[in-house]
Design an enzyme around this catalytic site. Structure first.
Site, PDB file in Angstrom:
ATOM      1  N   PHE A 198      31.436 -12.996 -48.525  1.00 18.94           N
ATOM      2  CA  PHE A 198      31.008 -13.515 -47.223  1.00 18.94           C
ATOM      3  C   PHE A 198      32.251 -13.871 -46.423  1.00 18.94           C
ATOM      4  O   PHE A 198      33.103 -14.630 -46.898  1.00 18.94           O
ATOM      5  CB  PHE A 198      30.168 -14.772 -47.502  1.00 18.94           C
ATOM      6  N   GLY A 199      32.364 -13.321 -45.224  1.00 20.59           N
ATOM      7  CA  GLY A 199      33.598 -13.522 -44.466  1.00 20.59           C
ATOM      8  C   GLY A 199      33.363 -14.189 -43.128  1.00 20.59           C
ATOM      9  O   GLY A 199      32.878 -13.548 -42.191  1.00 20.59           O
ATOM     10  N   LEU A 200      33.705 -15.462 -43.065  1.00 18.51           N
ATOM     11  CA  LEU A 200      33.627 -16.174 -41.795  1.00 18.51           C
ATOM     12  C   LEU A 200      35.016 -16.723 -41.428  1.00 18.51           C
ATOM     13  O   LEU A 200      35.524 -16.490 -40.335  1.00 18.51           O
ATOM     14  CB  LEU A 200      32.601 -17.322 -41.904  1.00 18.51           C
ATOM     15  N   THR A 201      35.656 -17.405 -42.388  1.00 15.60           N
ATOM     16  CA  THR A 201      36.911 -18.125 -42.116  1.00 15.60           C
ATOM     17  C   THR A 201      38.059 -17.179 -41.745  1.00 15.60           C
ATOM     18  O   THR A 201      38.205 -16.113 -42.329  1.00 15.60           O
ATOM     19  CB  THR A 201      37.308 -18.942 -43.364  1.00 15.60           C
ATOM     20  N   GLU A 202      38.850 -17.611 -40.777  1.00  9.59           N
ATOM     21  CA  GLU A 202      40.040 -16.856 -40.340  1.00  9.59           C
ATOM     22  C   GLU A 202      41.222 -17.810 -40.263  1.00  9.59           C
ATOM     23  O   GLU A 202      41.037 -19.037 -40.278  1.00  9.59           O
ATOM     24  CB  GLU A 202      39.774 -16.236 -38.958  1.00  9.59           C
ATOM     25  N   PRO A 203      42.429 -17.266 -40.111  1.00  8.75           N
ATOM     26  CA  PRO A 203      43.610 -18.150 -40.060  1.00  8.75           C
ATOM     27  C   PRO A 203      43.485 -19.240 -38.994  1.00  8.75           C
ATOM     28  O   PRO A 203      43.899 -20.377 -39.221  1.00  8.75           O
ATOM     29  CB  PRO A 203      44.754 -17.177 -39.750  1.00  8.75           C
TER      30      PRO A 203
ATOM     31  N   GLY B 112      38.434 -22.238 -38.931  1.00 12.24           N
ATOM     32  CA  GLY B 112      37.829 -22.738 -40.163  1.00 12.24           C
ATOM     33  C   GLY B 112      36.573 -23.517 -39.812  1.00 12.24           C
ATOM     34  O   GLY B 112      35.505 -22.933 -39.605  1.00 12.24           O
TER      35      GLY B 112
ATOM     36  N   GLU C 143      32.376 -24.065 -47.655  1.00 10.83           N
ATOM     37  CA  GLU C 143      31.054 -24.024 -47.005  1.00 10.83           C
ATOM     38  C   GLU C 143      30.802 -25.255 -46.139  1.00 10.83           C
ATOM     39  O   GLU C 143      29.686 -25.766 -46.080  1.00 10.83           O
ATOM     40  CB  GLU C 143      29.954 -23.766 -48.033  1.00 10.83           C
TER      41      GLU C 143
ATOM     42  N   THR D 214      33.409 -28.664 -44.628  1.00  4.88           N
ATOM     43  CA  THR D 214      34.093 -29.809 -45.232  1.00  4.88           C
ATOM     44  C   THR D 214      33.199 -31.063 -45.196  1.00  4.88           C
ATOM     45  O   THR D 214      32.184 -31.092 -44.498  1.00  4.88           O
ATOM     46  CB  THR D 214      35.386 -30.125 -44.446  1.00  4.88           C
TER      47      THR D 214
HETATM   48  C1  LIG Z   1      38.745 -21.665 -52.765  1.00  2.00           C
HETATM   49  C2  LIG Z   1      38.164 -21.403 -51.408  1.00  2.00           C
HETATM   50  C3  LIG Z   1      37.202 -20.405 -51.259  1.00  2.00           C
HETATM   51  C4  LIG Z   1      36.675 -20.123 -49.986  1.00  2.00           C
HETATM   52  N1  LIG Z   1      35.761 -19.097 -49.854  1.00  2.00           N
HETATM   53  C5  LIG Z   1      35.382 -18.715 -48.597  1.00  2.00           C
HETATM   54  C6  LIG Z   1      34.556 -17.554 -48.407  1.00  2.00           C
HETATM   55  O1  LIG Z   1      34.127 -16.885 -49.382  1.00  2.00           O
HETATM   56  N2  LIG Z   1      34.241 -17.173 -47.153  1.00  2.00           N
HETATM   57  C7  LIG Z   1      34.667 -17.865 -46.052  1.00  2.00           C
HETATM   58  O2  LIG Z   1      34.355 -17.480 -44.936  1.00  2.00           O
HETATM   59  N3  LIG Z   1      35.456 -18.992 -46.206  1.00  2.00           N
HETATM   60  C8  LIG Z   1      35.817 -19.412 -47.441  1.00  2.00           C
HETATM   61  N4  LIG Z   1      36.620 -20.520 -47.607  1.00  2.00           N
HETATM   62  C9  LIG Z   1      37.076 -21.236 -46.426  1.00  2.00           C
HETATM   63  C10 LIG Z   1      36.428 -22.600 -46.226  1.00  2.00           C
HETATM   64  O3  LIG Z   1      35.084 -22.464 -45.858  1.00  2.00           O
HETATM   65  C11 LIG Z   1      37.282 -23.323 -45.179  1.00  2.00           C
HETATM   66  O4  LIG Z   1      38.515 -23.640 -45.806  1.00  2.00           O
HETATM   67  C12 LIG Z   1      36.618 -24.592 -44.652  1.00  2.00           C
HETATM   68  O5  LIG Z   1      35.495 -24.258 -43.869  1.00  2.00           O
HETATM   69  C13 LIG Z   1      37.595 -25.440 -43.816  1.00  2.00           C
HETATM   70  O6  LIG Z   1      38.262 -24.674 -42.868  1.00  2.00           O
HETATM   71  P1  LIG Z   1      39.874 -24.773 -42.787  1.00  2.00           P
HETATM   72  O7  LIG Z   1      40.409 -24.570 -44.147  1.00  2.00           O
HETATM   73  O8  LIG Z   1      40.328 -23.857 -41.725  1.00  2.00           O
HETATM   74  O9  LIG Z   1      40.167 -26.268 -42.368  1.00  2.00           O
HETATM   75  P2  LIG Z   1      40.169 -26.871 -40.876  1.00  2.00           P
HETATM   76  O10 LIG Z   1      38.905 -26.515 -40.177  1.00  2.00           O
HETATM   77  O11 LIG Z   1      41.446 -26.552 -40.211  1.00  2.00           O
HETATM   78  O12 LIG Z   1      40.129 -28.423 -41.204  1.00  2.00           O
HETATM   79  C14 LIG Z   1      41.262 -29.191 -41.593  1.00  2.00           C
HETATM   80  C15 LIG Z   1      40.803 -30.645 -41.689  1.00  2.00           C
HETATM   81  O13 LIG Z   1      40.376 -31.095 -40.392  1.00  2.00           O
HETATM   82  C16 LIG Z   1      39.056 -31.582 -40.472  1.00  2.00           C
HETATM   83  N5  LIG Z   1      38.349 -31.295 -39.217  1.00  2.00           N
HETATM   84  C17 LIG Z   1      38.292 -30.117 -38.540  1.00  2.00           C
HETATM   85  N6  LIG Z   1      37.546 -30.247 -37.450  1.00  2.00           N
HETATM   86  C18 LIG Z   1      37.097 -31.532 -37.434  1.00  2.00           C
HETATM   87  C19 LIG Z   1      36.262 -32.288 -36.558  1.00  2.00           C
HETATM   88  N7  LIG Z   1      35.690 -31.738 -35.476  1.00  2.00           N
HETATM   89  N8  LIG Z   1      36.015 -33.580 -36.856  1.00  2.00           N
HETATM   90  C20 LIG Z   1      36.578 -34.147 -37.949  1.00  2.00           C
HETATM   91  N9  LIG Z   1      37.382 -33.495 -38.820  1.00  2.00           N
HETATM   92  C21 LIG Z   1      37.612 -32.193 -38.565  1.00  2.00           C
HETATM   93  C22 LIG Z   1      38.424 -30.835 -41.645  1.00  2.00           C
HETATM   94  O14 LIG Z   1      37.289 -31.514 -42.128  1.00  2.00           O
HETATM   95  C23 LIG Z   1      39.600 -30.838 -42.609  1.00  2.00           C
HETATM   96  O15 LIG Z   1      39.669 -32.069 -43.262  1.00  2.00           O
HETATM   97  C24 LIG Z   1      37.112 -20.859 -48.869  1.00  2.00           C
HETATM   98  C25 LIG Z   1      38.057 -21.874 -49.036  1.00  2.00           C
HETATM   99  C26 LIG Z   1      38.580 -22.156 -50.279  1.00  2.00           C
HETATM  100  C27 LIG Z   1      39.603 -23.239 -50.413  1.00  2.00           C
END
Ligand SMILES: Cc1cc2nc3c(=O)[nH]c(=O)nc-3n(C[C@H](O)[C@H](O)[C@H](O)COP(=O)(O)OP(=O)(O)OC[C@H]3O[C@@H](n4cnc5c(N)ncnc54)[C@H](O)[C@@H]3O)c2cc1C
Length: 383
Positions: free
Chosen positions: A123-128, A131, A366, A368
């Site tokens: 499943f691909g949603l997250t990008e650099p 998140g 899925e 935070t």
């Molecule tokens: C092992 C692993 C497997 C994964 N598998 C998948 C996958 O299969 N498919 C997929 O699509 N993704 C996947 N992910 C990605 C995961 O869903 C994201 O890492 C997650 O959604 C957080 O996004 P981010 O890492 O960009 O953090 P960011 O969104 O940059 O967040 C950084 C911090 O800021 C906080 N924050 C951000 N916005 C707010 C706000 N509005 N209010 C308060 N706090 C905020 C966050 O809670 C976090 O603490 C995976 C991640 C990991 C680590």
């Protein structure tokens, strides 16, 4: 109200419990140590039909329900949470998105091999740069000469690096709005599509048995019919299946926490200090009691969310609270489990060290904990 599991649910739970005890637990330490993916265990899970529990028999599943699926995920996660995550992504998210939003032709072609467990999905949603703010994704897909041409990068993608993974369902922008995120649609992208590039394998703190990779699309071409569902509602489709994924994350956390409790009780009754088993000390007993309370509450909440889903009822609050509570509960339970084991708890050969290393990730994937609290605040009509 009836809190008893049905005969079918008990059968699924017992089958998965036996499988975890006999097959997964003896291998779990080696999986974490070597980072080698346990394909033979996946094959055995497939033979037992674990990936297809809630999928219709028409498409190769078992025609069961989401309570049964999540009982399976909890039991498997007691041995190896990464295999619980494999089931979460493959069935709760990817298979479901196809089952709910796919055409009959798409289901026959893409759902059946996964429900029959011949293939694994991603499943691909997250990008650099996207998140938590998932609507700001930049991956683009444009229709050219009867094909969708995709460009962009997805990161932290679970399962896609497995040899038996066949496809990824991605969200991509298909129409740019003057302001705002534009229109997001979802697509089925086979791993062998031209322009599909499997990027680096991430080195993680724990969860070494789970494949986590970057995926790059460089003029990646897929047939027009690989668009999934309503092109204007791709984002909503993706989010709706993530709601089930959150129940699955809660079930993984409950399984891992239960394993921590079981291991801690065993250790505390065997370890003797000051002439008595450490389980005789109230400080240890209270840690164990607190773990048991938290696990029971988390289990009840994920089961309630799954049951509501099976009834076709709204379950946003229950799925979100289950995910938030269970994932934060696990971090504390795993930490207390290591504490109860003393120095041995920090050693790789003790299972609690593995659960401790892997606990944090469930508060991130899925959605935070912060995103969960935002969604719960919305459910409370706080804005
Ligand atoms: C092992 C692993 C497997 C994964 N598998 C998948 C996958 O299969 N498919 C997929 O699509 N993704 C996947 N992910 C990605 C995961 O869903 C994201 O890492 C997650 O959604 C957080 O996004 P981010 O890492 O960009 O953090 P960011 O969104 O940059 O967040 C950084 C911090 O800021 C906080 N924050 C951000 N916005 C707010 C706000 N509005 N209010 C308060 N706090 C905020 C966050 O809670 C976090 O603490 C995976 C991640 C990991 C680590």
């Amino acid at each position: 109200m009836d809190f008893d599991l049905s005969a079918e649910h008990q059968m699924i739970r017992d089958m998965c419990r036996d499988f975890t005890r006999d097959v997964i637990i003896p291998r779990a330490e080696a999986i974490e140590k070597t980072g080698e993916y346990p394909y033979d265990i996946m094959d055995q899970m497939a033979e037992l039909g674990m990936m297809g529990i809630p999928i219709s028999e028409v498409y190769g599943g078992s025609g069961g329900d989401w309570v049964g699926m999540h009982l399976c995920i909890e039991e498997i996660s007691k041995g190896e949470p990464t295999l619980g995550a494999l089931l979460d992504v493959t069935t709760s998210v990817v298979a479901q998105e196809r089952a709910v939003f796919g055409t009959d032709a798409q289901k026959s072609k893409w759902l059946t091999p996964i429900a029959k467990c011949e293939k694994i999905g991603a499943f691909g949603l997250t990008e650099p740069d996207a998140g938590s703010d998932a609507k700001s994704i930049r991956t683009r897909s444009a229709l050219q000469d009867g094909e969708w041409v995709i460009n962009g990068t997805k990161q932290f993608i679970t399962n896609i690096g497995l040899d038996n993974a066949s496809l990824i369902i991605i969200a991509a922008v298909t129409k740019k709005a003057l302001q705002g995120p534009g229109r997001i649609s979802t697509f089925i992208v086979p791993k062998d599509a031209p322009g599909f590039c499997l990027g680096k394998r991430y080195e993680k703190i724990g969860w070494h048995g789970s494949a986590t990779h970057e995926v790059i699309f460089e003029d990646c071409r897929i047939p027009e019919e690989n668009l999934l569902g309503d092109p204007a509602k791709g984002f909503a489709q993706h989010l709706s299946v993530l709601e089930t994924g959150r129940i699955s994350i809660a079930a993984i956390a409950v399984g891992a926490a239960q394993a921590c409790l079981n291991e801690s009780i065993r250790y505390a009754t065997e370890r003797v200090q000051f002439g008595r088993p450490i389980a005789a000390f109230q400080a240890i007993q209270f840690k164990l009691a607190d773990m048991a309370v938290a696990i029971e509450l988390a289990r009840n909440q994920y089961l309630k969310a799954a049951w509501l889903k099976d009834q076709g009822r709204r379950h946003t609050f229950e799925a979100t609270t289950a995910k938030l509570f269970a994932s934060e509960m696990l971090e504390k339970a795993a930490s207390d489990a290591v504490q109860i084991h003393g120095g041995y708890g920090y050693m790789a050969e003790y299972p609690v060290s593995r659960f401790y290393k892997g606990a944090k990730v469930l508060q991130i994937v899925e959605g935070t904990s912060e995103v969960m609290r935002t969604l719960i605040s919305r459910e409370l009509a706080l804005g």
